[in-house]
Design a protein around this motif. Structure first.
Motif, PDB file in Angstrom:
ATOM      1  N   PRO A   1       2.493 -54.837 -37.334  1.00 32.20           N
ATOM      2  CA  PRO A   1       1.436 -54.117 -38.055  1.00 32.20           C
ATOM      3  C   PRO A   1       0.784 -53.089 -37.138  1.00 32.20           C
ATOM      4  O   PRO A   1       0.619 -53.328 -35.938  1.00 32.20           O
ATOM      5  CB  PRO A   1       0.445 -55.225 -38.417  1.00 32.20           C
ATOM      6  N   SER A   2       0.434 -51.934 -37.687  1.00 37.20           N
ATOM      7  CA  SER A   2      -0.301 -50.968 -36.881  1.00 37.20           C
ATOM      8  C   SER A   2      -1.214 -50.130 -37.770  1.00 37.20           C
ATOM      9  O   SER A   2      -1.002 -50.003 -38.974  1.00 37.20           O
ATOM     10  CB  SER A   2       0.656 -50.075 -36.086  1.00 37.20           C
ATOM     11  N   VAL A   3      -2.243 -49.572 -37.136  1.00 34.16           N
ATOM     12  CA  VAL A   3      -3.224 -48.749 -37.838  1.00 34.16           C
ATOM     13  C   VAL A   3      -3.245 -47.367 -37.201  1.00 34.16           C
ATOM     14  O   VAL A   3      -3.361 -47.244 -35.987  1.00 34.16           O
ATOM     15  CB  VAL A   3      -4.630 -49.374 -37.735  1.00 34.16           C
ATOM     16  N   ASP A   4      -3.114 -46.344 -38.019  1.00 33.27           N
ATOM     17  CA  ASP A   4      -3.228 -44.972 -37.534  1.00 33.27           C
ATOM     18  C   ASP A   4      -4.712 -44.655 -37.346  1.00 33.27           C
ATOM     19  O   ASP A   4      -5.455 -44.521 -38.323  1.00 33.27           O
ATOM     20  CB  ASP A   4      -2.596 -44.007 -38.541  1.00 33.27           C
ATOM     21  N   GLN A   5      -5.128 -44.586 -36.085  1.00 32.03           N
ATOM     22  CA  GLN A   5      -6.546 -44.385 -35.780  1.00 32.03           C
ATOM     23  C   GLN A   5      -7.077 -43.054 -36.310  1.00 32.03           C
ATOM     24  O   GLN A   5      -8.270 -42.897 -36.545  1.00 32.03           O
ATOM     25  CB  GLN A   5      -6.757 -44.443 -34.266  1.00 32.03           C
ATOM     26  N   ASP A   6      -6.205 -42.084 -36.473  1.00 37.89           N
ATOM     27  CA  ASP A   6      -6.636 -40.776 -36.981  1.00 37.89           C
ATOM     28  C   ASP A   6      -6.910 -40.817 -38.481  1.00 37.89           C
ATOM     29  O   ASP A   6      -7.685 -40.015 -38.991  1.00 37.89           O
ATOM     30  CB  ASP A   6      -5.577 -39.714 -36.687  1.00 37.89           C
ATOM     31  N   LEU A   7      -6.262 -41.748 -39.160  1.00 34.52           N
ATOM     32  CA  LEU A   7      -6.430 -41.836 -40.615  1.00 34.52           C
ATOM     33  C   LEU A   7      -7.527 -42.809 -41.021  1.00 34.52           C
ATOM     34  O   LEU A   7      -8.219 -42.598 -42.010  1.00 34.52           O
ATOM     35  CB  LEU A   7      -5.112 -42.262 -41.269  1.00 34.52           C
ATOM     36  N   CYS A   8      -7.686 -43.894 -40.267  1.00 37.19           N
ATOM     37  CA  CYS A   8      -8.658 -44.933 -40.631  1.00 37.19           C
ATOM     38  C   CYS A   8     -10.059 -44.346 -40.750  1.00 37.19           C
ATOM     39  O   CYS A   8     -10.520 -43.618 -39.880  1.00 37.19           O
ATOM     40  CB  CYS A   8      -8.639 -46.039 -39.578  1.00 37.19           C
ATOM     41  N   ILE A   9     -10.725 -44.677 -41.861  1.00 37.64           N
ATOM     42  CA  ILE A   9     -12.101 -44.217 -42.069  1.00 37.64           C
ATOM     43  C   ILE A   9     -13.087 -45.370 -41.870  1.00 37.64           C
ATOM     44  O   ILE A   9     -14.268 -45.246 -42.178  1.00 37.64           O
ATOM     45  CB  ILE A   9     -12.282 -43.613 -43.477  1.00 37.64           C
ATOM     46  N   GLY A  10     -12.572 -46.511 -41.377  1.00 35.39           N
ATOM     47  CA  GLY A  10     -13.444 -47.628 -41.047  1.00 35.39           C
ATOM     48  C   GLY A  10     -14.020 -48.346 -42.247  1.00 35.39           C
ATOM     49  O   GLY A  10     -15.122 -48.889 -42.167  1.00 35.39           O
TER      50      GLY A  10
ATOM     51  N   TYR B   1      -7.840 -51.977 -35.912  1.00 37.34           N
ATOM     52  CA  TYR B   1      -6.642 -52.008 -35.074  1.00 37.34           C
ATOM     53  C   TYR B   1      -5.947 -53.343 -35.291  1.00 37.34           C
ATOM     54  O   TYR B   1      -6.573 -54.308 -35.744  1.00 37.34           O
ATOM     55  CB  TYR B   1      -6.998 -51.816 -33.588  1.00 37.34           C
ATOM     56  N   ALA B   2      -4.666 -53.362 -34.992  1.00 39.85           N
ATOM     57  CA  ALA B   2      -3.892 -54.589 -35.144  1.00 39.85           C
ATOM     58  C   ALA B   2      -4.132 -55.480 -33.935  1.00 39.85           C
ATOM     59  O   ALA B   2      -4.068 -55.017 -32.792  1.00 39.85           O
ATOM     60  CB  ALA B   2      -2.405 -54.262 -35.269  1.00 39.85           C
ATOM     61  N   ILE B   3      -4.427 -56.745 -34.172  1.00 39.70           N
ATOM     62  CA  ILE B   3      -4.703 -57.671 -33.076  1.00 39.70           C
ATOM     63  C   ILE B   3      -3.472 -58.488 -32.707  1.00 39.70           C
ATOM     64  O   ILE B   3      -3.527 -59.301 -31.793  1.00 39.70           O
ATOM     65  CB  ILE B   3      -5.873 -58.623 -33.429  1.00 39.70           C
ATOM     66  N   VAL B   4      -2.383 -58.283 -33.418  1.00 40.87           N
ATOM     67  CA  VAL B   4      -1.132 -58.983 -33.105  1.00 40.87           C
ATOM     68  C   VAL B   4       0.017 -57.985 -33.075  1.00 40.87           C
ATOM     69  O   VAL B   4      -0.039 -56.932 -33.721  1.00 40.87           O
ATOM     70  CB  VAL B   4      -0.814 -60.084 -34.137  1.00 40.87           C
ATOM     71  N   ASP B   5       1.051 -58.305 -32.316  1.00 39.43           N
ATOM     72  CA  ASP B   5       2.234 -57.447 -32.255  1.00 39.43           C
ATOM     73  C   ASP B   5       3.218 -57.756 -33.364  1.00 39.43           C
ATOM     74  O   ASP B   5       4.070 -56.931 -33.694  1.00 39.43           O
ATOM     75  CB  ASP B   5       2.945 -57.606 -30.906  1.00 39.43           C
ATOM     76  N   GLU B   6       3.087 -58.969 -33.897  1.00 42.74           N
ATOM     77  CA  GLU B   6       3.997 -59.391 -34.958  1.00 42.74           C
ATOM     78  C   GLU B   6       3.184 -59.989 -36.100  1.00 42.74           C
ATOM     79  O   GLU B   6       2.211 -60.712 -35.846  1.00 42.74           O
ATOM     80  CB  GLU B   6       4.970 -60.463 -34.450  1.00 42.74           C
ATOM     81  N   VAL B   7       3.579 -59.694 -37.329  1.00 45.66           N
ATOM     82  CA  VAL B   7       2.969 -60.350 -38.477  1.00 45.66           C
ATOM     83  C   VAL B   7       3.233 -61.848 -38.347  1.00 45.66           C
ATOM     84  O   VAL B   7       4.382 -62.257 -38.145  1.00 45.66           O
ATOM     85  CB  VAL B   7       3.569 -59.828 -39.799  1.00 45.66           C
TER      86      VAL B   7
ATOM     87  N   VAL C   1      -6.798 -45.113 -47.443  1.00 44.07           N
ATOM     88  CA  VAL C   1      -6.250 -43.880 -46.863  1.00 44.07           C
ATOM     89  C   VAL C   1      -4.848 -44.087 -46.288  1.00 44.07           C
ATOM     90  O   VAL C   1      -4.336 -43.249 -45.544  1.00 44.07           O
ATOM     91  CB  VAL C   1      -7.189 -43.315 -45.765  1.00 44.07           C
ATOM     92  N   ALA C   2      -4.226 -45.201 -46.644  1.00 38.97           N
ATOM     93  CA  ALA C   2      -2.851 -45.488 -46.229  1.00 38.97           C
ATOM     94  C   ALA C   2      -2.666 -45.378 -44.712  1.00 38.97           C
ATOM     95  O   ALA C   2      -1.691 -44.781 -44.245  1.00 38.97           O
ATOM     96  CB  ALA C   2      -1.872 -44.574 -46.970  1.00 38.97           C
ATOM     97  N   ALA C   3      -3.615 -45.945 -43.975  1.00 38.61           N
ATOM     98  CA  ALA C   3      -3.549 -45.867 -42.513  1.00 38.61           C
ATOM     99  C   ALA C   3      -2.718 -46.987 -41.903  1.00 38.61           C
ATOM    100  O   ALA C   3      -2.395 -46.935 -40.719  1.00 38.61           O
ATOM    101  CB  ALA C   3      -4.959 -45.910 -41.935  1.00 38.61           C
ATOM    102  N   ILE C   4      -2.387 -47.999 -42.706  1.00 42.64           N
ATOM    103  CA  ILE C   4      -1.699 -49.178 -42.166  1.00 42.64           C
ATOM    104  C   ILE C   4      -0.209 -49.115 -42.450  1.00 42.64           C
ATOM    105  O   ILE C   4       0.208 -48.803 -43.565  1.00 42.64           O
ATOM    106  CB  ILE C   4      -2.274 -50.462 -42.798  1.00 42.64           C
ATOM    107  N   THR C   5       0.565 -49.418 -41.424  1.00 45.25           N
ATOM    108  CA  THR C   5       2.000 -49.560 -41.615  1.00 45.25           C
ATOM    109  C   THR C   5       2.433 -50.909 -41.058  1.00 45.25           C
ATOM    110  O   THR C   5       1.833 -51.428 -40.115  1.00 45.25           O
ATOM    111  CB  THR C   5       2.790 -48.450 -40.898  1.00 45.25           C
ATOM    112  N   VAL C   6       3.455 -51.474 -41.660  1.00 48.19           N
ATOM    113  CA  VAL C   6       4.057 -52.709 -41.175  1.00 48.19           C
ATOM    114  C   VAL C   6       5.551 -52.469 -41.154  1.00 48.19           C
ATOM    115  O   VAL C   6       6.178 -52.312 -42.195  1.00 48.19           O
ATOM    116  CB  VAL C   6       3.714 -53.905 -42.086  1.00 48.19           C
ATOM    117  N   GLU C   7       6.106 -52.383 -39.943  1.00 46.38           N
ATOM    118  CA  GLU C   7       7.529 -52.035 -39.844  1.00 46.38           C
ATOM    119  C   GLU C   7       8.279 -53.019 -38.981  1.00 46.38           C
ATOM    120  O   GLU C   7       7.711 -53.553 -38.036  1.00 46.38           O
ATOM    121  CB  GLU C   7       7.669 -50.629 -39.252  1.00 46.38           C
TER     122      GLU C   7
END
Ligand code: F3S
Length: 62
Positions: free
Chosen positions: A3-12, A33-39, A56-62
């Motif tokens: 999981p990750s969060v795009d800090q530029d997109l996040c509006i908090g 922000y993501a507190i883990v490296d793996e879901v 704002v679609a700031a989160i991705t899980v890949e």
């Protein structure tokens, strides 16, 4: 899956740590922000819910 969060997109808005506190937290800048490296095992659906909950679609899980 990572999981990750795009800090530029996040509006908090704070939704993701509310939906998935095992994966996200808010930093001192008021951004998530993501507190883990793996879901965590068995929480894939929760991760997807967080992705879909972010306004704002700031989160991705890949
Ligand atoms: Fe930010 Fe989206 Fe979470 S705006 S606080 S990444 S739900």
């Amino acid at each position: 899956m990572k999981p990750s969060v795009d800090q530029d997109l996040c509006i908090g808005c704070g939704v993701c740590p509310s939906v998935a506190p095992s994966m996200f937290d808010m930093n001192d800048d008021g951004k998530a922000y993501a507190i883990v490296d793996e879901v965590p095992a068995g929480e894939e659906d929760l991760a997807q819910e967080a992705v879909e909950s972010c306004p704002v679609a700031a989160i991705t899980v890949e």
